[in-house]
Design a protein around this motif. Structure first.
Motif, PDB file in Angstrom:
ATOM      1  N   GLY A  30     -33.770 -46.127  38.568  1.00 26.58           N
ATOM      2  CA  GLY A  30     -32.497 -46.231  37.866  1.00 26.58           C
ATOM      3  C   GLY A  30     -31.839 -47.586  38.055  1.00 26.58           C
ATOM      4  N   ARG A  33     -33.656 -50.071  36.007  1.00 29.12           N
ATOM      5  CA  ARG A  33     -33.415 -49.851  34.579  1.00 29.12           C
ATOM      6  C   ARG A  33     -32.079 -50.452  34.132  1.00 29.12           C
ATOM      7  NH1 ARG A  33     -32.655 -44.548  34.890  1.00 29.12           N
ATOM      8  NH2 ARG A  33     -34.891 -44.268  35.014  1.00 29.12           N
ATOM      9  N   HIS A  34     -31.064 -50.281  34.944  1.00 30.16           N
ATOM     10  CA  HIS A  34     -29.713 -50.612  34.497  1.00 30.16           C
ATOM     11  C   HIS A  34     -29.252 -52.022  34.874  1.00 30.16           C
ATOM     12  CE1 HIS A  34     -28.904 -46.668  32.922  1.00 30.16           C
ATOM     13  NE2 HIS A  34     -29.174 -46.083  34.058  1.00 30.16           N
ATOM     14  N   GLY A 112     -23.080 -56.156  37.453  1.00 35.01           N
ATOM     15  CA  GLY A 112     -23.832 -54.985  37.886  1.00 35.01           C
ATOM     16  C   GLY A 112     -23.218 -54.281  39.070  1.00 35.01           C
ATOM     17  N   VAL A 115     -23.236 -50.219  39.298  1.00 33.88           N
ATOM     18  CA  VAL A 115     -24.552 -49.641  39.557  1.00 33.88           C
ATOM     19  C   VAL A 115     -24.975 -49.918  40.990  1.00 33.88           C
ATOM     20  CG1 VAL A 115     -27.020 -49.847  39.014  1.00 33.88           C
ATOM     21  CG2 VAL A 115     -25.347 -49.637  37.173  1.00 33.88           C
ATOM     22  N   THR A 353     -29.911 -39.522  38.047  1.00 36.15           N
ATOM     23  CA  THR A 353     -30.063 -40.254  36.787  1.00 36.15           C
ATOM     24  C   THR A 353     -28.753 -40.280  36.013  1.00 36.15           C
ATOM     25  OG1 THR A 353     -32.383 -39.595  36.696  1.00 36.15           O
ATOM     26  CG2 THR A 353     -31.396 -40.374  34.640  1.00 36.15           C
ATOM     27  N   ARG A 357     -26.335 -43.614  35.173  1.00 26.75           N
ATOM     28  CA  ARG A 357     -25.999 -43.914  33.764  1.00 26.75           C
ATOM     29  C   ARG A 357     -24.500 -44.103  33.604  1.00 26.75           C
ATOM     30  NH1 ARG A 357     -24.450 -45.798  29.984  1.00 26.75           N
ATOM     31  NH2 ARG A 357     -24.701 -45.215  27.782  1.00 26.75           N
ATOM     32  N   ALA A 360     -23.515 -47.426  35.047  1.00 24.76           N
ATOM     33  CA  ALA A 360     -23.880 -48.501  34.122  1.00 24.76           C
ATOM     34  C   ALA A 360     -22.878 -48.603  32.975  1.00 24.76           C
ATOM     35  CB  ALA A 360     -25.287 -48.266  33.571  1.00 24.76           C
ATOM     36  N   ASP A 363     -19.967 -50.498  34.262  1.00 25.54           N
ATOM     37  CA  ASP A 363     -20.255 -51.935  34.270  1.00 25.54           C
ATOM     38  C   ASP A 363     -20.091 -52.528  32.878  1.00 25.54           C
ATOM     39  OD1 ASP A 363     -20.794 -52.720  36.908  1.00 25.54           O
ATOM     40  OD2 ASP A 363     -22.819 -51.886  36.829  1.00 25.54           O
ATOM     41  N   GLU A 373     -18.941 -47.169  25.196  1.00 23.26           N
ATOM     42  CA  GLU A 373     -19.178 -46.794  26.588  1.00 23.26           C
ATOM     43  C   GLU A 373     -17.909 -46.231  27.223  1.00 23.26           C
ATOM     44  OE1 GLU A 373     -22.751 -47.783  28.426  1.00 23.26           O
ATOM     45  OE2 GLU A 373     -22.427 -46.635  26.598  1.00 23.26           O
ATOM     46  N   TRP A 506     -36.201 -41.389  30.171  1.00 21.65           N
ATOM     47  CA  TRP A 506     -36.505 -42.272  31.288  1.00 21.65           C
ATOM     48  C   TRP A 506     -37.374 -41.687  32.393  1.00 21.65           C
ATOM     49  CZ3 TRP A 506     -30.591 -43.405  31.275  1.00 21.65           C
ATOM     50  CH2 TRP A 506     -30.302 -44.348  30.277  1.00 21.65           C
TER      51      TRP A 506
END
Length: 548
Positions: A30, A33-34, A112, A115, A353, A357, A360, A363, A373, A506
């Motif tokens: 994760g 990914r982010h 970031g 996250v 997960t 998310r 993120a 962020d 978002e 994912w």
């Protein structure tokens, strides 16, 4: 006789000396990914260092000692002077100092940052959960203070500092500070508009004197507090410093520390304000609006914290089953135990997960004008807070049962984990409060539902069970008659559909397949260990193993 009969066999070694971060595949992937590649590499080193410390015997020992030696209230000194101090075991300070030093109060404005902080919070909470309370509130106070640029300029560098300084001194004399919060009153509970604490203005400069009682005031050893009180213009947010600039103690009378089910290393208190000096944060009458982003941030931390407790419970259960033999073989190879462990692992990965998310999304909101978002967070945070925190207790209880009688013994650490597990479902609004907040967003902010449906729609067509669940959810959303009475069921379905969509996109196929078959496809019992036997359960369990 004892020397010849007391041979210890068939016991699992302690789960110690491992990297809590790198051993958690769902969390590690994760973060990768982010985060942008250059940030991911930096975060990997940072989080792995924190993970090794969290998995060490030393940090685990700190957690044990902090809970075996809970905080003590000292209302007066030896001469009879009122001091209202809370005394903690040195292990509490070691845990808190390491957490602050690792940046777990520093996310706002850092690339970031949310996250990275969420991942660190998830890792470090597995060492000890109680001290996460002041970490969370200190982190979450930043957006509330930003409604007043002058206050933000003064306090934000201290709140986001990586330096921990214990003891009560003027905030200006400290390199780093912690914040607590006081909203709840005995007559109102979650209904903060019923608060009776009064705020009397001192001229026009934003200074007030507060008088009243707070039924729950978290982390009373902190340097400052955000509180709600009734000003002439209505319910208003205030900053209450613990020590004034001239080094005198602000009036902050701690009546008692709460005797709680769990979270025993952390102090929660009742306090009295009596002409207590405070600074207004935001406009009069806009207290809830001012503090709402703090509440959103702490609710997200409830999701992350519950994911951490689940992960530690699952790691302990799989570790035990990997060493313990019964009925002619190792437990982890037994089909029924494998089913239980896989079911627990699915719940843990889905929670992790989803938590990342949402971090993120936070962020994205901080770095760009990402309205989609922001709208997603408005609906997804209370839905996730409702569901993930609700799932935490049964997951930890089942993990404890995997250890049998060994899990029921305090030395295993599972009883402390179990006592901690209900907390996040209560803190920052219990289940009904979250469900009603989701309804409020659906009714007043239709763009939030649009953002939610766009998010889950990104996985449409990849799994027929997910597609069917989305269709059924749309049918439920189209019928608003009597919606409040079935709000919990609606919010549960929203959270499961969101988790399913993220895993389909994912997670490895075996994880997504098992989640959709059970949580969305209807082939799931009321207890863990009822997954369809045709699934690849061995791969799901192996993925969740904490490598030592």
């Amino acid at each position: 006789m004892a020397a010849t009969t007391h041979t210890v066999t068939n016991q699992a070694p302690p789960l110690v000396g491992y990297d809590v971060f790198l051993s958690d595949r769902a969390l590690f992937e994760g973060v990768e990914r982010h985060l942008a590649p250059e940030l991911a590499e930096e975060a990997r080193d940072e989080l792995s260092g924190l993970g090794r410390t969290a998995g060490s015997a030393q940090a685990q020992g700190w957690g044990v000692l902090a809970n075996e030696n809970p905080p003590k209230l000292r209302t007066h000194d030896r001469y009879g002077h009122r001091i209202d101090e809370v005394e903690f075991h040195p292990s509490w300070h070691r845990l808190l100092g390491h957490a602050v030093g690792a940046g777990l109060t520093d996310a706002w404005g850092r690339p970031g940052g949310h996250v990275r902080r969420a991942a660190g919070f998830l890792v470090w909470t597995q060492a000890e959960a109680g001290h996460g309370c002041p970490l969370s509130m200190t982190h979450a106070a930043v957006p509330a203070l930003r409604t007043d640029p002058a206050l933000a300029a003064e306090w934000e560098p201290r709140l986001t500092s990586h330096v921990y300084e214990e003891g009560l001194r003027p905030a200006a004399d400290k390199a780093g500070v912690l914040f607590g919060m006081g909203m709840t009153e005995k007559q109102g509970g979650s209904d903060v508009r019923a608060n009776t604490t009064k705020a009397r203005p001192l001229g026009d400069g934003g200074e007030y004197l507060l008088t009243g009682h707070k039924w729950f005031c978290s982390a009373p050893m902190s340097d400052g507090f955000l509180v709600l009180a009734q000003a002439p213009g209505g319910l208003t947010c205030f900053l209450v410093p613990r020590v004034l600039d001239d080094a005198t103690r602000n009036t902050f009378r701690i009546q008692r520390l709460k005797d709680k089910l769990g979270n025993r290393s952390n102090a929660s208190s009742e306090v009295e304000f009596d002409e207590t000096w405070a600074r207004r944060v935001g406009d009069e009458g806009r207290g809830v609006r001012t503090i709402i982003e703090m509440v959103a941030a702490t609710r997200l931390d409830c999701v992350v914290g519950s994911a951490a407790l689940m992960r530690q419970g699952v790691a302990q259960a799989i570790h035990h089953a990997s060493y313990r033999s019964a009925f002619g073989g190792v437990l982890i190879e037994k089909p029924l135990m494998k089913n239980v462990l896989a079911d627990l692992a699915l719940e843990s990965e889905a929670a992790t997960t989803l938590a990342l998310r949402l971090a993120a999304a936070q962020d994205a909101v901080q770095s760009t004008d990402a309205e989609e978002e922001r709208a997603l967070l408005r609906l997804a945070v209370p839905a996730a807070k409702y569901w993930v925190t609700k799932r935490c207790t049964p997951v930890v209880a089942e993990a404890l049962e995997c250890l049998g009688g060994n899990g029921y013994v305090e030395e295993s650490g599972l009883p402390r984990l179990l006592r901690e597990s209900p907390l996040n479902s209560i803190w920052e609004g219990s289940g009904n409060v979250q469900a009603l907040d989701v309804l409020r967003a659906l009714q007043r902010e239709p763009h939030a539902l649009d953002a939610f449906l766009q998010e889950v729609g990104r996985a449409r067509g990849a799994d027929h069970r997910l597609d069917g669940a989305i269709k059924n959810l749309l049918t439920e959303l189209a019928d608003l008659d009597g919606i409040e009475a079935r709000a919990r069921r609606l919010v549960e379905r929203m959270a499961l559909v969101l988790q399913g969509s993220l895993l389909v996109r994912w997670a490895p196929p075996e994880v997504a397949d098992a989640f959709c078959a059970s949580r969305l496809g209807g082939d799931w019992g009321t207890a863990f260990g009822t997954l369809p036997h045709t699934l690849d359960l061995g791969s799901v369990v192996e993925r969740a193993r904490a490598a030592v």
